[in-house]
Design a protein around this motif. Structure first.
Motif, mmCIF file in Angstrom:
data_model
loop_
_atom_site.group_PDB
_atom_site.id
_atom_site.type_symbol
_atom_site.label_atom_id
_atom_site.label_comp_id
_atom_site.label_asym_id
_atom_site.label_seq_id
_atom_site.Cartn_x
_atom_site.Cartn_y
_atom_site.Cartn_z
ATOM 1 N N ARG A 94 -8.077 25.257 10.393
ATOM 2 C CA ARG A 94 -8.519 26.324 9.485
ATOM 3 C C ARG A 94 -9.104 27.526 10.206
ATOM 4 O O ARG A 94 -8.795 28.674 9.872
ATOM 5 C CB ARG A 94 -9.554 25.768 8.493
ATOM 6 C CG ARG A 94 -10.098 26.802 7.516
ATOM 7 C CD ARG A 94 -11.183 26.218 6.633
ATOM 8 N NE ARG A 94 -12.393 25.858 7.376
ATOM 9 C CZ ARG A 94 -13.322 26.737 7.753
ATOM 10 N NH1 ARG A 94 -13.182 28.032 7.500
ATOM 11 N NH2 ARG A 94 -14.396 26.318 8.404
ATOM 12 N N VAL A 95 -9.971 27.289 11.196
ATOM 13 C CA VAL A 95 -10.701 28.404 11.814
ATOM 14 C C VAL A 95 -9.920 29.094 12.924
ATOM 15 O O VAL A 95 -10.361 30.105 13.460
ATOM 16 C CB VAL A 95 -12.077 27.945 12.350
ATOM 17 C CG1 VAL A 95 -12.916 27.338 11.229
ATOM 18 C CG2 VAL A 95 -11.923 26.965 13.516
ATOM 19 N N PHE A 125 -17.600 28.647 10.237
ATOM 20 C CA PHE A 125 -16.910 29.876 10.584
ATOM 21 C C PHE A 125 -15.831 30.168 9.549
ATOM 22 O O PHE A 125 -15.304 29.250 8.910
ATOM 23 C CB PHE A 125 -16.278 29.754 11.972
ATOM 24 C CG PHE A 125 -17.231 29.362 13.064
ATOM 25 C CD1 PHE A 125 -18.121 30.288 13.582
ATOM 26 C CD2 PHE A 125 -17.253 28.063 13.563
ATOM 27 C CE1 PHE A 125 -19.012 29.928 14.588
ATOM 28 C CE2 PHE A 125 -18.131 27.694 14.562
ATOM 29 C CZ PHE A 125 -19.021 28.636 15.078
ATOM 30 N N PRO A 126 -15.457 31.441 9.402
ATOM 31 C CA PRO A 126 -14.415 31.806 8.429
ATOM 32 C C PRO A 126 -13.032 31.312 8.856
ATOM 33 O O PRO A 126 -12.810 30.940 10.012
ATOM 34 C CB PRO A 126 -14.462 33.353 8.417
ATOM 35 C CG PRO A 126 -15.729 33.726 9.104
ATOM 36 C CD PRO A 126 -16.043 32.616 10.060
ATOM 37 N N ASP A 127 -12.097 31.367 7.926
ATOM 38 C CA ASP A 127 -10.713 31.042 8.224
ATOM 39 C C ASP A 127 -10.156 32.011 9.272
ATOM 40 O O ASP A 127 -10.505 33.201 9.292
ATOM 41 C CB ASP A 127 -9.852 31.146 6.959
ATOM 42 C CG ASP A 127 -10.248 30.125 5.893
ATOM 43 O OD1 ASP A 127 -11.141 29.303 6.151
ATOM 44 O OD2 ASP A 127 -9.648 30.178 4.802
ATOM 45 N N HIS A 179 -10.588 32.670 12.341
ATOM 46 C CA HIS A 179 -11.621 33.465 12.999
ATOM 47 C C HIS A 179 -11.455 33.531 14.518
ATOM 48 O O HIS A 179 -11.835 34.520 15.141
ATOM 49 C CB HIS A 179 -12.993 32.884 12.665
ATOM 50 C CG HIS A 179 -14.146 33.724 13.116
ATOM 51 N ND1 HIS A 179 -14.395 34.974 12.611
ATOM 52 C CD2 HIS A 179 -15.126 33.495 14.035
ATOM 53 C CE1 HIS A 179 -15.479 35.485 13.181
ATOM 54 N NE2 HIS A 179 -15.927 34.606 14.056
#
Length: 223
Positions: A166-167, A135-137, A139
């Protein structure tokens, strides 16, 4: 980062015979652990002497946890939430009942768990590893992981905590097994079949600081 207890009531509702578990003649601890770490049928739905002994959905059991999480973190319709180590996704399903319109996502290393997950949310689940979340940062509005991260070796635990950080946009929560004294340490060793990270609360807090994890946490103790 704060200590937020959302799980102990469920944990304490289970009766455990620690000596029987470790000394079982049919599934002694090494054999039980070897079977459990395949994360397949034996782990979820096999003999209780190995692990869960039939992990089935129970109406209302996880709803109380979902409700407590929703209230604690202000989860609202349209929010995206991720369960790292979702298993059969019973908690995610109950989240959709507590907060209609919430977007739930789950990831688990067990193909068996995903294949046998709640049908209502199965299309939002995937097989994967906590060390590499796809998954993107920033998110998700809320990321949580319950009774999962202690199953990782230290080098993977480091990656997983960093990935959760991060996510997530902001709100995060992890619950892991721990011990405060020698009795709890022995009970944990007797009962567990998949644990790799045996840490005191102080050691867990060291991990949180050194990986930059800024979310909340709680511990499961085998008293």
């Amino acid at each position: 980062m704060a200590y937020v207890d959302l799980l102990s009531a469920i944990h304490k509702s289970t009766q455990r015979d620690y000596l029987a578990r470790v000394n079982d003649p049919d599934f002694p601890k090494p054999k039980a652990a070897e079977l459990a770490k395949k994360w397949g049928y034996d782990y979820w739905d096999g003999d209780r002497k190995i692990c869960y002994g039939g992990y089935r959905y129970m109406e209302g059991r996880w709803e109380k946890v979902a409700r407590a999480m929703a209230e604690q973190y202000g989860i609202k319709p349209g929010d995206k939430i991720l369960d790292v180590g979702c298993g059969k996704a019973f908690l995610l399903y109950d989240f959709t009942k507590v907060v209609p319109g919430v977007e739930v996502y789950g990831l688990d290393v067990s193909e068996y768990a995903i294949e046998n997950a709640k049908e209502e949310v199965k299309d939002r689940l995937q097989v994967g590893n906590a060390t590499n979340l796809p998954f993107p940062d920033d998110h998700f509005d809320f990321v949580f992981s319950i009774n999962t991260l202690h199953n990782l070796h230290c080098y993977d635990l480091d990656k997983a905590l960093r990935e959760i950080e991060r996510v997530s946009k902001q709100n995060k929560y992890v619950c892991v097994e721990s011990y405060r004294n020698e009795t709890e340490k022995a009970n944990l060793l007797y009962w567990q079949v998949t644990c790799e990270a045996f840490n005191t609360p102080e050691e867990w807090e060291w991990w949180f600081r050194n990986t930059g994890y800024t979310g909340d946490h709680s511990f499961i103790y085998f008293e």
